[in-house]
Write a protein that holds these residues in place. Structure first.
Motif, PDB file in Angstrom:
ATOM      1  N   ASP A  17       0.803  -1.219   0.000  1.00 39.46           N
ATOM      2  CA  ASP A  17       0.000   0.000   0.000  1.00 39.46           C
ATOM      3  C   ASP A  17       0.840   1.274   0.000  1.00 39.46           C
ATOM      4  OD1 ASP A  17       0.978   0.146   2.560  1.00 39.46           O
ATOM      5  OD2 ASP A  17      -0.947  -0.205   3.527  1.00 39.46           O
ATOM      6  N   GLY A  18       2.150   1.145   0.014  1.00 42.58           N
ATOM      7  CA  GLY A  18       3.015   2.309  -0.041  1.00 42.58           C
ATOM      8  C   GLY A  18       3.388   2.878   1.310  1.00 42.58           C
ATOM      9  N   THR A  19       2.867   2.308   2.393  1.00 46.98           N
ATOM     10  CA  THR A  19       3.177   2.845   3.714  1.00 46.98           C
ATOM     11  C   THR A  19       4.328   2.108   4.382  1.00 46.98           C
ATOM     12  OG1 THR A  19       1.558   1.392   4.774  1.00 46.98           O
ATOM     13  CG2 THR A  19       0.788   3.578   4.062  1.00 46.98           C
ATOM     14  N   GLU A  20       4.713   0.981   3.837  1.00 44.12           N
ATOM     15  CA  GLU A  20       5.774   0.186   4.439  1.00 44.12           C
ATOM     16  C   GLU A  20       7.133   0.638   3.941  1.00 44.12           C
ATOM     17  OE1 GLU A  20       4.815  -3.837   3.408  1.00 44.12           O
ATOM     18  OE2 GLU A  20       2.717  -3.464   3.777  1.00 44.12           O
ATOM     19  N   ASP A  21       8.149   0.366   4.737  1.00 42.19           N
ATOM     20  CA  ASP A  21       9.515   0.709   4.358  1.00 42.19           C
ATOM     21  C   ASP A  21       9.956  -0.042   3.108  1.00 42.19           C
ATOM     22  OD1 ASP A  21      12.119   1.827   4.670  1.00 42.19           O
ATOM     23  OD2 ASP A  21      12.768  -0.080   5.503  1.00 42.19           O
ATOM     24  N   THR A  22       9.328  -1.176   2.835  1.00 37.83           N
ATOM     25  CA  THR A  22       9.718  -1.978   1.675  1.00 37.83           C
ATOM     26  C   THR A  22       8.796  -1.772   0.476  1.00 37.83           C
ATOM     27  OG1 THR A  22       8.457  -3.860   2.493  1.00 37.83           O
ATOM     28  CG2 THR A  22      10.793  -3.770   3.098  1.00 37.83           C
ATOM     29  N   SER A  23       8.026  -0.710   0.487  1.00 39.20           N
ATOM     30  CA  SER A  23       7.189  -0.413  -0.671  1.00 39.20           C
ATOM     31  C   SER A  23       8.079  -0.167  -1.876  1.00 39.20           C
ATOM     32  CB  SER A  23       6.341   0.833  -0.420  1.00 39.20           C
ATOM     33  OG  SER A  23       5.804   1.306  -1.638  1.00 39.20           O
ATOM     34  N   PHE A  24       7.673  -0.683  -3.020  1.00 37.14           N
ATOM     35  CA  PHE A  24       8.447  -0.497  -4.245  1.00 37.14           C
ATOM     36  C   PHE A  24       8.544   0.972  -4.626  1.00 37.14           C
ATOM     37  CE2 PHE A  24       9.214  -0.699  -8.852  1.00 37.14           C
ATOM     38  CZ  PHE A  24      10.380  -1.454  -8.834  1.00 37.14           C
ATOM     39  N   PHE A  25       7.639   1.794  -4.117  1.00 31.80           N
ATOM     40  CA  PHE A  25       7.635   3.209  -4.459  1.00 31.80           C
ATOM     41  C   PHE A  25       8.252   4.079  -3.365  1.00 31.80           C
ATOM     42  CE2 PHE A  25       4.357   1.089  -6.891  1.00 31.80           C
ATOM     43  CZ  PHE A  25       4.817   1.371  -8.167  1.00 31.80           C
ATOM     44  N   GLY A  26       8.849   3.433  -2.363  1.00 28.70           N
ATOM     45  CA  GLY A  26       9.542   4.165  -1.303  1.00 28.70           C
ATOM     46  C   GLY A  26      11.048   4.026  -1.443  1.00 28.70           C
ATOM     47  N   ASP A  27      11.745   4.567  -0.458  1.00 30.42           N
ATOM     48  CA  ASP A  27      13.211   4.537  -0.483  1.00 30.42           C
ATOM     49  C   ASP A  27      13.775   3.126  -0.385  1.00 30.42           C
ATOM     50  OD1 ASP A  27      13.265   7.282  -0.716  1.00 30.42           O
ATOM     51  OD2 ASP A  27      13.535   7.621   1.446  1.00 30.42           O
ATOM     52  N   GLY A  28      13.032   2.222   0.246  1.00 29.03           N
ATOM     53  CA  GLY A  28      13.508   0.851   0.428  1.00 29.03           C
ATOM     54  C   GLY A  28      13.069  -0.094  -0.674  1.00 29.03           C
ATOM     55  N   TYR A  29      12.887   0.420  -1.892  1.00 28.28           N
ATOM     56  CA  TYR A  29      12.302  -0.396  -2.971  1.00 28.28           C
ATOM     57  C   TYR A  29      13.099  -1.654  -3.286  1.00 28.28           C
ATOM     58  CZ  TYR A  29      15.595   1.543  -6.430  1.00 28.28           C
ATOM     59  OH  TYR A  29      16.704   1.884  -7.127  1.00 28.28           O
ATOM     60  N   LEU A  30      14.417  -1.630  -3.075  1.00 21.61           N
ATOM     61  CA  LEU A  30      15.198  -2.846  -3.358  1.00 21.61           C
ATOM     62  C   LEU A  30      14.885  -3.955  -2.356  1.00 21.61           C
ATOM     63  CD1 LEU A  30      18.661  -1.360  -4.371  1.00 21.61           C
ATOM     64  CD2 LEU A  30      16.896  -2.329  -5.864  1.00 21.61           C
ATOM     65  N   ARG A  31      14.289  -3.590  -1.215  1.00 15.99           N
ATOM     66  CA  ARG A  31      13.900  -4.587  -0.212  1.00 15.99           C
ATOM     67  C   ARG A  31      12.471  -5.085  -0.405  1.00 15.99           C
ATOM     68  NH1 ARG A  31      16.291  -0.638   2.925  1.00 15.99           N
ATOM     69  NH2 ARG A  31      14.314  -0.135   3.920  1.00 15.99           N
ATOM     70  N   THR A  32      11.775  -4.552  -1.417  1.00 14.91           N
ATOM     71  CA  THR A  32      10.429  -5.049  -1.697  1.00 14.91           C
ATOM     72  C   THR A  32      10.539  -6.534  -2.020  1.00 14.91           C
ATOM     73  OG1 THR A  32       9.792  -2.908  -2.596  1.00 14.91           O
ATOM     74  CG2 THR A  32       8.376  -4.775  -3.134  1.00 14.91           C
ATOM     75  N   PRO A  33       9.744  -7.374  -1.375  1.00 18.56           N
ATOM     76  CA  PRO A  33       9.892  -8.821  -1.607  1.00 18.56           C
ATOM     77  C   PRO A  33       9.321  -9.258  -2.956  1.00 18.56           C
ATOM     78  CG  PRO A  33       8.104  -8.401  -0.062  1.00 18.56           C
ATOM     79  CD  PRO A  33       8.752  -7.062  -0.335  1.00 18.56           C
ATOM     80  N   PRO A  34       9.836 -10.368  -3.440  1.00 18.08           N
ATOM     81  CA  PRO A  34       9.228 -10.974  -4.628  1.00 18.08           C
ATOM     82  C   PRO A  34       7.907 -11.621  -4.241  1.00 18.08           C
ATOM     83  CG  PRO A  34      10.924 -12.414  -3.761  1.00 18.08           C
ATOM     84  CD  PRO A  34      10.962 -11.149  -2.931  1.00 18.08           C
ATOM     85  N   VAL A  35       7.055 -11.835  -5.229  1.00 16.55           N
ATOM     86  CA  VAL A  35       5.832 -12.604  -4.995  1.00 16.55           C
ATOM     87  C   VAL A  35       6.268 -14.021  -4.616  1.00 16.55           C
ATOM     88  CG1 VAL A  35       3.774 -13.584  -6.094  1.00 16.55           C
ATOM     89  CG2 VAL A  35       4.404 -11.192  -6.509  1.00 16.55           C
ATOM     90  N   ASP A  36       5.636 -14.555  -3.603  1.00 16.59           N
ATOM     91  CA  ASP A  36       6.006 -15.863  -3.069  1.00 16.59           C
ATOM     92  C   ASP A  36       6.026 -16.942  -4.152  1.00 16.59           C
ATOM     93  OD1 ASP A  36       6.668 -17.548  -0.859  1.00 16.59           O
ATOM     94  OD2 ASP A  36       4.628 -18.341  -0.916  1.00 16.59           O
ATOM     95  N   GLY A  37       7.134 -17.644  -4.247  1.00 16.25           N
ATOM     96  CA  GLY A  37       7.269 -18.760  -5.182  1.00 16.25           C
ATOM     97  C   GLY A  37       7.642 -18.379  -6.600  1.00 16.25           C
ATOM     98  N   MET A  38       7.788 -17.086  -6.862  1.00 14.00           N
ATOM     99  CA  MET A  38       8.037 -16.613  -8.228  1.00 14.00           C
ATOM    100  C   MET A  38       9.349 -17.131  -8.797  1.00 14.00           C
ATOM    101  SD  MET A  38      10.124 -14.191  -9.875  1.00 14.00           S
ATOM    102  CE  MET A  38      10.573 -13.083  -8.556  1.00 14.00           C
ATOM    103  N   PHE A  39      10.446 -17.024  -8.032  1.00 16.93           N
ATOM    104  CA  PHE A  39      11.742 -17.436  -8.570  1.00 16.93           C
ATOM    105  C   PHE A  39      11.746 -18.917  -8.956  1.00 16.93           C
ATOM    106  CE2 PHE A  39      13.468 -13.605  -6.384  1.00 16.93           C
ATOM    107  CZ  PHE A  39      14.074 -13.031  -7.498  1.00 16.93           C
ATOM    108  N   GLU A  40      11.244 -19.747  -8.078  1.00 20.15           N
ATOM    109  CA  GLU A  40      11.207 -21.190  -8.349  1.00 20.15           C
ATOM    110  C   GLU A  40      10.310 -21.507  -9.538  1.00 20.15           C
ATOM    111  OE1 GLU A  40      12.039 -20.279  -4.096  1.00 20.15           O
ATOM    112  OE2 GLU A  40      10.431 -19.683  -5.447  1.00 20.15           O
ATOM    113  N   ALA A  41       9.170 -20.831  -9.602  1.00 18.09           N
ATOM    114  CA  ALA A  41       8.217 -21.094 -10.682  1.00 18.09           C
ATOM    115  C   ALA A  41       8.790 -20.687 -12.039  1.00 18.09           C
ATOM    116  CB  ALA A  41       6.908 -20.361 -10.418  1.00 18.09           C
TER     117      ALA A  41
END
Length: 169
Positions: A17-41
């Motif tokens: 929602d953009g309020t978390e430190d890991t929001s892709f649109f915030g300063d911590g965007y590199l810490r935004t997590p991948p969607v669960d299971g995406m890399f393996e899939a």
């Protein structure tokens, strides 16, 4: 087997929602997590297809962030999808001509609206959609399959590319 296209936001990179430190649109965007299971899939799907592309609608600053995020998370090596397979556009309807030009046979997106523009793609998958977006676009799209997770998507494609199994609209 064909050619697969995959969206980024809500499909590769988790949306917030953009309020978390890991929001892709915030300063911590590199810490935004991948969607669960995406890399393996994706690592499992890449060998099944002739080509796999990442197709994303975003503004130029978000494109730069996306490229940074993919590099930071070693996306290309972990999935087998090289940086030359990235395609960006500035509006959602532009994904349709991109998909047609690439000859995509399968596409994964989290927006039903976008899948509606991909009328040349026979196998369209709606991954973990927002219910309000589904309600807004439910009536105008046939042939889309809803999947709740990357493992479910992999199983569906392995079972025949989604030729009728699962929820349809």
């Amino acid at each position: 087997m064909g050619r697969l296209g995959v969206d980024v936001g809500g499909v590769i990179i988790e949306l917030s929602d953009g309020t978390e430190d890991t929001s892709f649109f915030g300063d911590g965007y590199l810490r935004t997590p991948p969607v669960d299971g995406m890399f393996e899939a994706l690592a499992a799907l890449v060998p099944l297809f002739d080509e796999v592309y990442v197709v994303s609608k975003c503004a130029e600053p978000t494109e730069r962030r996306t490229r940074d995020w993919l590099a930071h998370h070693d996306f290309h090596a972990r999935t087998g999808i090289g940086p030359e397979r990235l395609r960006f556009c500035r509006t959602r309807p532009e994904k349709g001509p991109i998909a047609a030009g690439l000859g995509l046979t399968h596409f994964v997106d989290d927006r039903l609206e976008v899948l509606g523009y991909l009328d040349t793609v026979p196998h369209r998958y709606l991954l973990q959609p927002r219910e309000d977006e589904v309600a807004a676009h439910r009536g105008h799209l046939a042939g889309v399959q809803r999947v709740q997770s990357w493992p479910e998507l992999v199983a569906r494609i392995r079972a025949g590319g989604g030729d009728g199994a699962g929820e349809r609209w």
